[in-house]
Design an enzyme around this catalytic site. Structure first.
Site, PDB file in Angstrom:
ATOM      1  N   PRO A 132       0.787  -1.227   0.000  1.00 16.25           N
ATOM      2  CA  PRO A 132       0.000   0.000   0.000  1.00 16.25           C
ATOM      3  C   PRO A 132       0.826   1.287   0.000  1.00 16.25           C
ATOM      4  O   PRO A 132       1.869   1.376   0.638  1.00 16.25           O
ATOM      5  CB  PRO A 132      -0.817  -0.095   1.297  1.00 16.25           C
ATOM      6  CG  PRO A 132      -0.130  -1.116   2.123  1.00 16.25           C
ATOM      7  CD  PRO A 132       0.526  -2.070   1.180  1.00 16.25           C
ATOM      8  N   ASN A 133       0.303   2.240  -0.735  1.00 17.69           N
ATOM      9  CA  ASN A 133       0.839   3.608  -0.852  1.00 17.69           C
ATOM     10  C   ASN A 133       2.088   3.692  -1.721  1.00 17.69           C
ATOM     11  O   ASN A 133       2.572   4.805  -1.987  1.00 17.69           O
ATOM     12  CB  ASN A 133       1.102   4.232   0.535  1.00 17.69           C
ATOM     13  CG  ASN A 133      -0.176   4.364   1.334  1.00 17.69           C
ATOM     14  OD1 ASN A 133      -1.113   5.027   0.879  1.00 17.69           O
ATOM     15  ND2 ASN A 133      -0.256   3.716   2.473  1.00 17.69           N
ATOM     16  N   ARG A 193       4.892  11.019  -2.702  1.00 21.21           N
ATOM     17  CA  ARG A 193       4.731  10.627  -1.296  1.00 21.21           C
ATOM     18  C   ARG A 193       6.051  10.812  -0.531  1.00 21.21           C
ATOM     19  O   ARG A 193       7.031  10.123  -0.813  1.00 21.21           O
ATOM     20  CB  ARG A 193       4.315   9.148  -1.238  1.00 21.21           C
ATOM     21  CG  ARG A 193       4.224   8.609   0.166  1.00 21.21           C
ATOM     22  CD  ARG A 193       4.094   7.094   0.183  1.00 21.21           C
ATOM     23  NE  ARG A 193       4.116   6.609   1.538  1.00 21.21           N
ATOM     24  CZ  ARG A 193       4.384   5.349   1.873  1.00 21.21           C
ATOM     25  NH1 ARG A 193       4.640   4.446   0.941  1.00 21.21           N
ATOM     26  NH2 ARG A 193       4.400   4.999   3.130  1.00 21.21           N
ATOM     27  N   TYR A 251      11.345   8.772   0.515  1.00 29.05           N
ATOM     28  CA  TYR A 251      11.258   7.698  -0.478  1.00 29.05           C
ATOM     29  C   TYR A 251      11.838   8.075  -1.845  1.00 29.05           C
ATOM     30  O   TYR A 251      11.849   7.235  -2.746  1.00 29.05           O
ATOM     31  CB  TYR A 251       9.791   7.269  -0.639  1.00 29.05           C
ATOM     32  CG  TYR A 251       9.204   6.695   0.630  1.00 29.05           C
ATOM     33  CD1 TYR A 251       9.726   5.533   1.199  1.00 29.05           C
ATOM     34  CD2 TYR A 251       8.135   7.326   1.280  1.00 29.05           C
ATOM     35  CE1 TYR A 251       9.207   5.010   2.384  1.00 29.05           C
ATOM     36  CE2 TYR A 251       7.609   6.807   2.453  1.00 29.05           C
ATOM     37  CZ  TYR A 251       8.150   5.654   3.002  1.00 29.05           C
ATOM     38  OH  TYR A 251       7.638   5.134   4.159  1.00 29.05           O
ATOM     39  N   ASN A 303       8.131  -5.555  -1.503  1.00 29.01           N
ATOM     40  CA  ASN A 303       8.102  -4.422  -0.571  1.00 29.01           C
ATOM     41  C   ASN A 303       6.699  -4.401   0.029  1.00 29.01           C
ATOM     42  O   ASN A 303       5.761  -3.927  -0.596  1.00 29.01           O
ATOM     43  CB  ASN A 303       8.411  -3.095  -1.278  1.00 29.01           C
ATOM     44  CG  ASN A 303       8.509  -1.958  -0.268  1.00 29.01           C
ATOM     45  OD1 ASN A 303       8.035  -2.076   0.868  1.00 29.01           O
ATOM     46  ND2 ASN A 303       9.112  -0.850  -0.680  1.00 29.01           N
ATOM     47  N   ALA A 329       3.480  -0.829   4.572  1.00 25.47           N
ATOM     48  CA  ALA A 329       3.027  -0.869   5.977  1.00 25.47           C
ATOM     49  C   ALA A 329       2.608  -2.273   6.415  1.00 25.47           C
ATOM     50  O   ALA A 329       2.658  -2.580   7.609  1.00 25.47           O
ATOM     51  CB  ALA A 329       1.886   0.124   6.192  1.00 25.47           C
ATOM     52  N   GLU A 371      12.764  -9.508   0.872  1.00 27.49           N
ATOM     53  CA  GLU A 371      12.000  -8.363   1.393  1.00 27.49           C
ATOM     54  C   GLU A 371      12.824  -7.108   1.147  1.00 27.49           C
ATOM     55  O   GLU A 371      14.024  -7.089   1.474  1.00 27.49           O
ATOM     56  CB  GLU A 371      11.758  -8.566   2.895  1.00 27.49           C
ATOM     57  CG  GLU A 371      11.045  -7.401   3.571  1.00 27.49           C
ATOM     58  CD  GLU A 371      10.943  -7.590   5.092  1.00 27.49           C
ATOM     59  OE1 GLU A 371      11.084  -8.741   5.581  1.00 27.49           O
ATOM     60  OE2 GLU A 371      10.745  -6.569   5.780  1.00 27.49           O
ATOM     61  N   HIS A 400      12.999  -2.646   1.206  1.00 24.37           N
ATOM     62  CA  HIS A 400      12.445  -1.360   1.614  1.00 24.37           C
ATOM     63  C   HIS A 400      13.309  -0.255   1.016  1.00 24.37           C
ATOM     64  O   HIS A 400      14.543  -0.378   0.988  1.00 24.37           O
ATOM     65  CB  HIS A 400      12.436  -1.216   3.136  1.00 24.37           C
ATOM     66  CG  HIS A 400      11.620  -2.275   3.804  1.00 24.37           C
ATOM     67  ND1 HIS A 400      10.251  -2.213   3.879  1.00 24.37           N
ATOM     68  CD2 HIS A 400      11.986  -3.454   4.369  1.00 24.37           C
ATOM     69  CE1 HIS A 400       9.805  -3.315   4.479  1.00 24.37           C
ATOM     70  NE2 HIS A 400      10.839  -4.077   4.780  1.00 24.37           N
ATOM     71  N   SER A 451      13.414   2.877   2.304  1.00 24.31           N
ATOM     72  CA  SER A 451      14.036   3.514   3.473  1.00 24.31           C
ATOM     73  C   SER A 451      14.612   2.418   4.369  1.00 24.31           C
ATOM     74  O   SER A 451      14.416   1.230   4.116  1.00 24.31           O
ATOM     75  CB  SER A 451      12.967   4.312   4.236  1.00 24.31           C
ATOM     76  OG  SER A 451      12.004   3.428   4.809  1.00 24.31           O
ATOM     77  N   ARG A 510      13.744   4.719  11.756  1.00 23.42           N
ATOM     78  CA  ARG A 510      12.519   5.516  11.764  1.00 23.42           C
ATOM     79  C   ARG A 510      11.675   5.229  13.022  1.00 23.42           C
ATOM     80  O   ARG A 510      12.205   4.781  14.023  1.00 23.42           O
ATOM     81  CB  ARG A 510      11.778   5.263  10.449  1.00 23.42           C
ATOM     82  CG  ARG A 510      12.651   5.602   9.231  1.00 23.42           C
ATOM     83  CD  ARG A 510      11.942   5.341   7.923  1.00 23.42           C
ATOM     84  NE  ARG A 510      10.744   6.172   7.822  1.00 23.42           N
ATOM     85  CZ  ARG A 510       9.745   5.915   6.981  1.00 23.42           C
ATOM     86  NH1 ARG A 510       9.797   4.873   6.174  1.00 23.42           N
ATOM     87  NH2 ARG A 510       8.691   6.712   6.944  1.00 23.42           N
ATOM     88  N   ARG A 551       8.002   0.844  13.038  1.00 20.62           N
ATOM     89  CA  ARG A 551       8.592   0.302  11.804  1.00 20.62           C
ATOM     90  C   ARG A 551       9.759  -0.656  12.091  1.00 20.62           C
ATOM     91  O   ARG A 551      10.316  -1.243  11.189  1.00 20.62           O
ATOM     92  CB  ARG A 551       9.087   1.431  10.902  1.00 20.62           C
ATOM     93  CG  ARG A 551       7.979   2.353  10.423  1.00 20.62           C
ATOM     94  CD  ARG A 551       8.504   3.369   9.418  1.00 20.62           C
ATOM     95  NE  ARG A 551       7.637   4.524   9.337  1.00 20.62           N
ATOM     96  CZ  ARG A 551       6.532   4.599   8.586  1.00 20.62           C
ATOM     97  NH1 ARG A 551       6.178   3.592   7.823  1.00 20.62           N
ATOM     98  NH2 ARG A 551       5.784   5.689   8.585  1.00 20.62           N
TER      99      ARG A 551
HETATM  100  C1  DQA Z   1       8.612   1.025   3.291  1.00 20.05           C
HETATM  101  C2  DQA Z   1       8.774   1.241   4.794  1.00 20.05           C
HETATM  102  C3  DQA Z   1       7.448   1.030   5.515  1.00 20.05           C
HETATM  103  O1  DQA Z   1       7.612   1.275   6.906  1.00 20.05           O
HETATM  104  C4  DQA Z   1       6.388   1.975   4.995  1.00 20.05           C
HETATM  105  O2  DQA Z   1       5.147   1.696   5.593  1.00 20.05           O
HETATM  106  C5  DQA Z   1       6.285   1.974   3.507  1.00 20.05           C
HETATM  107  C6  DQA Z   1       7.502   1.871   2.710  1.00 20.05           C
HETATM  108  C7  DQA Z   1       9.906   1.361   2.509  1.00 20.05           C
HETATM  109  O3  DQA Z   1       9.992   0.977   1.341  1.00 20.05           O
HETATM  110  O4  DQA Z   1      10.795   2.039   3.036  1.00 20.05           O
HETATM  111  O5  DQA Z   1       5.213   2.150   2.946  1.00 20.05           O
HETATM  112  O6  DQA Z   1       8.327  -0.359   3.069  1.00 20.05           O
END
Ligand code: DQA
Length: 146
Positions: free
Chosen positions: A10-11, A18, A23, A73, A76, A100, A102, A104, A109, A113
């Site tokens: 998501p997102n 964003r 990011y 990825n 959240a 997996e 990410h 960031s 953070r 997280r």
């Molecule tokens: C994320 C890190 C997650 O904590 C966050 O909710 C994201 C992006 C990252 O790619 O850094 O949506 O997965």
């Protein structure tokens, strides 16, 4: 043809606008295009994004059934989706690699997280390198499973 599934939660469809300070400014299609350009002939990067947990779980099931390596990825969902973890565990059982990733480094953070419910069933985790996290994951998959 080897297909690598690059799944995004998501997102992540909002990348570009964003929180660019966290990011970066690349969009997800930008990242997909540069990954597709970086793989050798005969390798397909199938990049997908959803805000829907059920759809993401369905894609993991597809990867299990078709034995496709996954770069994930979970966004959240990383931090709380036991349903996604249970799906990802099926990759482990099937011997299908799961990286997996990410953009960031979640460990630098907010405290929520710092926990990943996915990492325990992933083959490995790459975090904190922006879109290079995806590239590094694909490089490893190609070197070890290509
Ligand atoms: C994320 C890190 C997650 O904590 C966050 O909710 C994201 C992006 C990252 O790619 O850094 O949506 O997965």
């Amino acid at each position: 043809m080897t297909t690598i599934l690059v799944l995004n939660g998501p997102n992540l469809g909002r990348l570009g606008t964003r929180e660019p300070e966290v990011y970066g400014s690349e969009t997800l299609p930008d990242i997909g295009a540069s990954l597709a350009a970086s793989v050798p002939d005969g390798v397909e990067v199938d990049l997908r994004q959803t805000d829907d947990e059920a759809e993401l779980i369905g894609w993991i099931h597809e990867a299990v059934d078709r034995r496709m390596p996954v770069v994930l990825n979970p966004a959240a969902f990383t931090h709380y989706s036991y349903a996604l973890r249970d799906a990802a565990a099926q990759l482990k059982t099937a011997g299908v690699p799961l990286v997996e990733v990410h953009l960031s480094n979640p460990h630098t953070r907010e405290a929520f997280r710092h926990t990943s419910v996915i990492s325990g069933v992933a083959t490995g985790v790459i975090a904190g390198f922006g879109s290079d996290s995806y590239r590094l994951a694909i490089d490893w998959l190609l070197r070890s499973h290509g």
